[in-house]
Enzyme design. Structure first.
Site, mmCIF file in Angstrom:
data_model
loop_
_atom_site.group_PDB
_atom_site.id
_atom_site.type_symbol
_atom_site.label_atom_id
_atom_site.label_comp_id
_atom_site.label_asym_id
_atom_site.label_seq_id
_atom_site.Cartn_x
_atom_site.Cartn_y
_atom_site.Cartn_z
ATOM 1 N N GLY A 1 64.049 -49.457 18.057
ATOM 2 C CA GLY A 1 63.006 -47.917 17.598
ATOM 3 C C GLY A 1 61.309 -48.698 16.607
ATOM 4 O O GLY A 1 61.307 -49.896 16.465
ATOM 5 N N CYS A 2 61.509 -48.039 15.909
ATOM 6 C CA CYS A 2 60.053 -48.823 15.472
ATOM 7 C C CYS A 2 60.730 -49.922 14.371
ATOM 8 O O CYS A 2 61.612 -50.290 13.662
ATOM 9 C CB CYS A 2 59.316 -47.918 13.508
ATOM 10 S SG CYS A 2 58.558 -48.551 12.680
ATOM 11 N N PHE A 3 59.342 -51.272 13.907
ATOM 12 C CA PHE A 3 59.944 -52.269 13.628
ATOM 13 C C PHE A 3 60.264 -52.483 12.166
ATOM 14 O O PHE A 3 60.908 -53.405 11.545
ATOM 15 C CB PHE A 3 59.404 -53.287 14.909
ATOM 16 C CG PHE A 3 58.085 -53.530 14.536
ATOM 17 C CD1 PHE A 3 57.084 -52.484 13.628
ATOM 18 C CD2 PHE A 3 57.783 -53.895 15.581
ATOM 19 C CE1 PHE A 3 56.067 -52.713 13.737
ATOM 20 C CE2 PHE A 3 56.022 -53.992 15.650
ATOM 21 C CZ PHE A 3 55.140 -53.434 14.878
#
Length: 169
Positions: free
Chosen positions: A9-11
Site C-alpha cells: 500500500g502507501c509507502f
C-alpha cells in the site's frame, strides 16, 4: 548487507515499522515493478506505469533475518486484499513481496503458506511473491514522511492501524 523490497500500500506507512528494527541500515520509499524508467509520483498515481509503491530495505542479516522482515511485513498489511491496501486502491498499492535471491523467494513462499495454514484469515492470502525489478527512489518529500508530517501521516494511516490492531495484535 542485503536488500529487501516490500509493497504494502502507501509507502509512507511502510517505513516506520522497519526503521525501528535493529539491523536496518536504511528504508527508502520508491517505485518498482513497472515499465517506465524513473517514474514520478504523479505518473505512478495515474496508474499507467505498472509500478507499485514500495520500500527498499538495506539490512544486516547478522542482526536481523530476512524471515523476520517478512513476518513484520505481513503484520503491516491486509494480505487478503489484492486490489490495494486499506483506503489506497489500485494496482499501484497492491501487496507484493519482491525477492532479490532464490533464498528470499523460498522464505517468502514458506511464510505465505504458513500464514494461509494458520487460519488467521478466512479469505485466501493473495499477496504475490515476484522477482525484484529496478527500484526507483521516490521524490525527497516522500522519504521519512512519518517524521516530516506526523499529523498527515496519522490521518493517512488511521484505517490501516485499526485493521492491524484488530487482526495482528
Amino acid at each position: 548487507m542485503e536488500r529487501a523490497i516490500f509493497a504494502g500500500g502507501c509507502f509512507w506507512c511502510m517505513v516506520q515499522p522497519f526503521e525501528e528494527q535493529a539491523g536496518i541500515l536504511s528504508v527508502r520509499s520508491g517505485y518498482t515493478g513497472g515499465h517506465l524508467p524513473n517514474p514520478s509520483y504523479e505518473q505512478v498515481c495515474a496508474k499507467t506505469t505498472g509500478h507499485t509503491e514500495a520500500v527498499e530495505i538495506i539490512f544486516d542479516p547478522k542482526q536481523i533475518a530476512y524471515k523476520d522482515l517478512v513476518e513484520l511485513y505481513w503484520a503491516q498489511t491486509d494480505p487478503t486484499d489484492a486490489f490495494g491496501q486499506f483506503e489506497d486502491r489500485g494496482d499501484n498499492y497492491r501487496p507484493v513481496i519482491y525477492y532479490t535471491t532464490e533464498r528470499q523467494k523460498e522464505i517468502a513462499e514458506q511464510s505465505k503458506a504458513s500464514l494461509q495454514a494458520s487460519g488467521r484469515f478466512d479469505q485466501p492470502i493473495v499477496t504475490t511473491i515476484e522477482p525484484a525489478e529496478p527500484f526507483y527512489l521516490a521524490e525527497d518529500y516522500h522519504q521519512g514522511f512519518y517524521k516530516k508530517n506526523p499529523k498527515r501521516y496519522a490521518q493517512s494511516s488511521a484505517i490501516r492501524h485499526q485493521f492491524l490492531e484488530e487482526n495482528w495484535s
